[in-house]
Scaffold this active site. Sequence first.
Site, short mmCIF file in Angstrom:
data_model
loop_
_atom_site.label_atom_id
_atom_site.label_comp_id
_atom_site.label_asym_id
_atom_site.label_seq_id
_atom_site.Cartn_x
_atom_site.Cartn_y
_atom_site.Cartn_z
N ALA A 13 -0.33 8.62 -31.84
CA ALA A 13 -0.62 7.95 -32.98
C ALA A 13 -1.89 8.54 -33.70
O ALA A 13 -2.46 7.84 -34.39
CB ALA A 13 -0.60 6.36 -32.97
N ALA A 14 -2.29 9.69 -33.30
CA ALA A 14 -3.58 10.45 -33.59
C ALA A 14 -3.43 11.26 -34.77
O ALA A 14 -4.31 11.64 -35.29
CB ALA A 14 -3.90 11.30 -32.49
N ARG A 19 -0.48 11.95 -45.74
CA ARG A 19 1.05 11.81 -46.98
C ARG A 19 1.32 10.56 -47.15
O ARG A 19 1.95 10.19 -48.16
CB ARG A 19 2.04 12.83 -46.32
CG ARG A 19 1.80 14.29 -45.94
CD ARG A 19 3.14 14.90 -46.27
NE ARG A 19 4.00 14.70 -45.16
CZ ARG A 19 5.15 14.82 -45.38
NH1 ARG A 19 5.76 15.06 -46.49
NH2 ARG A 19 5.76 14.75 -44.12
N GLN A 81 -7.58 11.08 -28.34
CA GLN A 81 -7.40 12.59 -28.38
C GLN A 81 -8.45 13.27 -29.23
O GLN A 81 -8.69 13.12 -30.40
CB GLN A 81 -5.95 13.09 -28.73
CG GLN A 81 -5.79 14.28 -28.82
CD GLN A 81 -4.56 14.85 -29.61
OE1 GLN A 81 -4.17 14.04 -30.60
NE2 GLN A 81 -3.84 15.90 -29.45
N THR A 87 1.11 17.75 -29.94
CA THR A 87 1.65 16.65 -29.17
C THR A 87 1.44 16.73 -27.63
O THR A 87 1.21 15.64 -27.11
CB THR A 87 3.17 16.65 -29.54
OG1 THR A 87 3.78 17.68 -29.25
CG2 THR A 87 3.28 15.91 -31.08
N LYS A 336 3.90 -26.52 -47.93
CA LYS A 336 3.09 -25.65 -46.96
C LYS A 336 2.32 -26.79 -45.80
O LYS A 336 2.16 -28.00 -46.36
CB LYS A 336 1.78 -25.26 -47.73
CG LYS A 336 0.92 -24.59 -46.90
CD LYS A 336 -0.54 -24.76 -47.25
CE LYS A 336 -1.13 -25.96 -47.04
NZ LYS A 336 -2.50 -26.15 -46.77
N ASN A 371 -3.83 -32.15 -52.21
CA ASN A 371 -4.46 -32.04 -50.96
C ASN A 371 -5.79 -31.36 -51.10
O ASN A 371 -6.48 -31.29 -50.02
CB ASN A 371 -3.53 -31.15 -50.05
CG ASN A 371 -3.11 -29.81 -50.77
OD1 ASN A 371 -3.17 -29.45 -51.82
ND2 ASN A 371 -2.78 -28.74 -49.91
N SER A 408 6.66 -44.62 -60.65
CA SER A 408 6.87 -43.32 -61.41
C SER A 408 5.42 -43.04 -62.13
O SER A 408 5.13 -44.09 -62.51
CB SER A 408 8.01 -43.15 -62.11
OG SER A 408 9.05 -43.00 -61.60
C1 UD1 Z 1 8.00 16.54 -33.55
C2 UD1 Z 1 8.51 17.54 -32.42
C3 UD1 Z 1 10.05 18.07 -33.00
C4 UD1 Z 1 10.76 17.07 -33.09
C5 UD1 Z 1 10.36 15.92 -34.17
C6 UD1 Z 1 10.96 14.72 -34.11
C7 UD1 Z 1 6.44 18.45 -31.43
C8 UD1 Z 1 5.66 20.01 -31.30
N1 UD1 Z 1 7.65 18.46 -32.14
O1 UD1 Z 1 7.81 17.12 -34.47
O2 UD1 Z 1 10.66 18.92 -32.15
O3 UD1 Z 1 12.27 17.37 -33.78
O4 UD1 Z 1 8.98 15.39 -33.38
O5 UD1 Z 1 10.62 13.78 -35.25
O6 UD1 Z 1 6.34 17.78 -30.93
N2 UD1 Z 1 0.15 13.59 -32.93
C9 UD1 Z 1 -0.86 13.26 -32.39
N3 UD1 Z 1 -1.71 14.23 -31.95
C10 UD1 Z 1 -1.39 15.61 -32.48
C11 UD1 Z 1 -0.27 15.87 -33.10
C12 UD1 Z 1 0.65 14.95 -33.07
O7 UD1 Z 1 -1.04 11.93 -31.61
O8 UD1 Z 1 -2.41 16.34 -31.93
C13 UD1 Z 1 1.22 12.40 -33.01
C14 UD1 Z 1 1.30 12.02 -34.39
O9 UD1 Z 1 0.64 11.18 -34.90
C15 UD1 Z 1 3.03 11.83 -34.68
C16 UD1 Z 1 3.43 12.58 -33.42
O10 UD1 Z 1 2.70 12.77 -32.73
O11 UD1 Z 1 3.18 10.45 -34.48
C17 UD1 Z 1 4.50 13.45 -33.92
O12 UD1 Z 1 3.83 14.63 -34.42
P1 UD1 Z 1 4.20 15.30 -35.47
O13 UD1 Z 1 3.24 16.63 -35.69
O14 UD1 Z 1 4.44 14.70 -36.57
O15 UD1 Z 1 5.59 16.23 -34.89
P2 UD1 Z 1 6.87 16.60 -35.93
O16 UD1 Z 1 6.45 17.68 -36.73
O17 UD1 Z 1 7.54 15.37 -36.28
#
Ligand code: UD1
Length: 451
Positions: A13-14, A19, A81, A87, A336, A371, A408
């Site tokens: 979730a980093a 967007r 991270q 990822t 409530k 109340n 009433s």
């Molecule tokens: C990723 C997959 C892709 C897959 C798709 C499905 C990779 C490289 N690609 O792409 O093959 O089809 O998911 O949805 O994994 N995140 C971190 N740290 C980072 C980068 C990302 O925590 O350095 C987290 C993001 O917050 C996100 C998740 O990893 O929740 C996925 O990262 P994102 O870059 O969105 O990967 P996708 O482009 O969706």
Amino acid sequence: MTDSRKFSAIILAAGKGTRMKSDLPKVLHKVAGLEMIFHVINAAQSAGVSHTTVVTSPIQEDLRNNILSKASDTPLTMAVQQEQLGTGDAVKAALPLAGNPDKALILFGDTPLMRPDVLQQMVEDSADITLLGFMTDTPDGYGRIICEDNKPIAIIEHKDADEQTRQIKLCNGGALAVNASLLPDLLNSLENNNAQSEYYLPDIVGLAHAQNISIDLVVCHQEDTMGVDTKSGLAKAEALMQSRLRQKHLDNGVTMIAPETVYFSYDTIIGSDSAIEPHCIFGIGVNIDSSVTIKGFSHLEGVRAETGVQIGPYARLRPGTHLGVNAKIGNFVETKKAHIMQDAKVNHLSYIGDAHIGEGANIGAGTITCNYDGYDKHLTEIGAGAFIGSNSSLIAPVKIGEGAYIGSSSSISGEVNADSLALTRAPLREIEGWSVKFRMKKDKSDKAEDK
Ligand code: UD1
């Protein structure tokens, strides 16, 4: 036979989530009343995971605190991270905190529609690496799963794929279950010589294949893996989740003539043979027994309703409302923190807050519990079988004894004894012929003005 292996989840979730155009971290946006990250955490737990590590970025201290404060019952650690290098790098940051599992289930925090049964299939699979894939006619943007003899051997990201690879319709859903003892070496072998200069987690599949590590594939529906990046995506995830929840309640025997107009929370409980009319909204914490009728346009949150209760139409029931067996709440009634006991009725146009209404009591139209004095909230207690006449103001703290009558339009405070009549209505005063004189006087002065 139960699986004695230990499963851990690593949830990424980093990402910046820019967007979403929101000050709120992306994974804290809610779907069906629950933050996306908790949909993922809960799905992992239901799949048999005993410990979860969430990977965040250094600037996400608020996110870490928020998750920890809401997850007091969940074995959870937060990893940081340092730089968002991809990822694969994100998973590396979690490893020291993941607690020596047999298998690590790697998930993304922005995938609220991930199903527990799919994840369970992944963790229980016997291969060292289990991918999650889906078939789609719109594969753009996803990593493509390359297979040989129907077995996955690599994943190629869309941006790195040639035209031929881009024709592949089997896509990477993102989640991975990995034999944890193999993870450190695989992650350390990742390189970032690709289109995004990132350490891609999916590259461990190709590395594992080269080392004859066993790899399997679990196939799910595309929507299960849907990642939410924008408010449009959030609305789409909500719509998909609502369809699932509606189907769940229909399958459980709840009657709905227009289910597409009813909105549930992730935790809504409704017993069979209950009927929900169109345009009802269930906020979090609603627990409804069987054979309850909720008429159209009602809004409930934090409500417990026992069997036979009737609610609405147009009722607004707020947190702390408890309705006993066969109690009745009618149109334009707001409640409530109100315990309304068996067979009691509040049928029309009332506000009942911080109140205890005894069995079989009848609250007349327009009754208001006053109340709040601007500083504190006070209790209204109404005994069993009491009758509150229409348009009464009950100025709390107030206690009305069992079987008492309130005339009433009264304003009542303090205590009324059981079986008494209490009323504060001014006596009727009648002045015979007054209106005729009044009209004559008015007509005369109008004529004088017209001249
Ligand atoms: C990723 C997959 C892709 C897959 C798709 C499905 C990779 C490289 N690609 O792409 O093959 O089809 O998911 O949805 O994994 N995140 C971190 N740290 C980072 C980068 C990302 O925590 O350095 C987290 C993001 O917050 C996100 C998740 O990893 O929740 C996925 O990262 P994102 O870059 O969105 O990967 P996708 O482009 O969706």
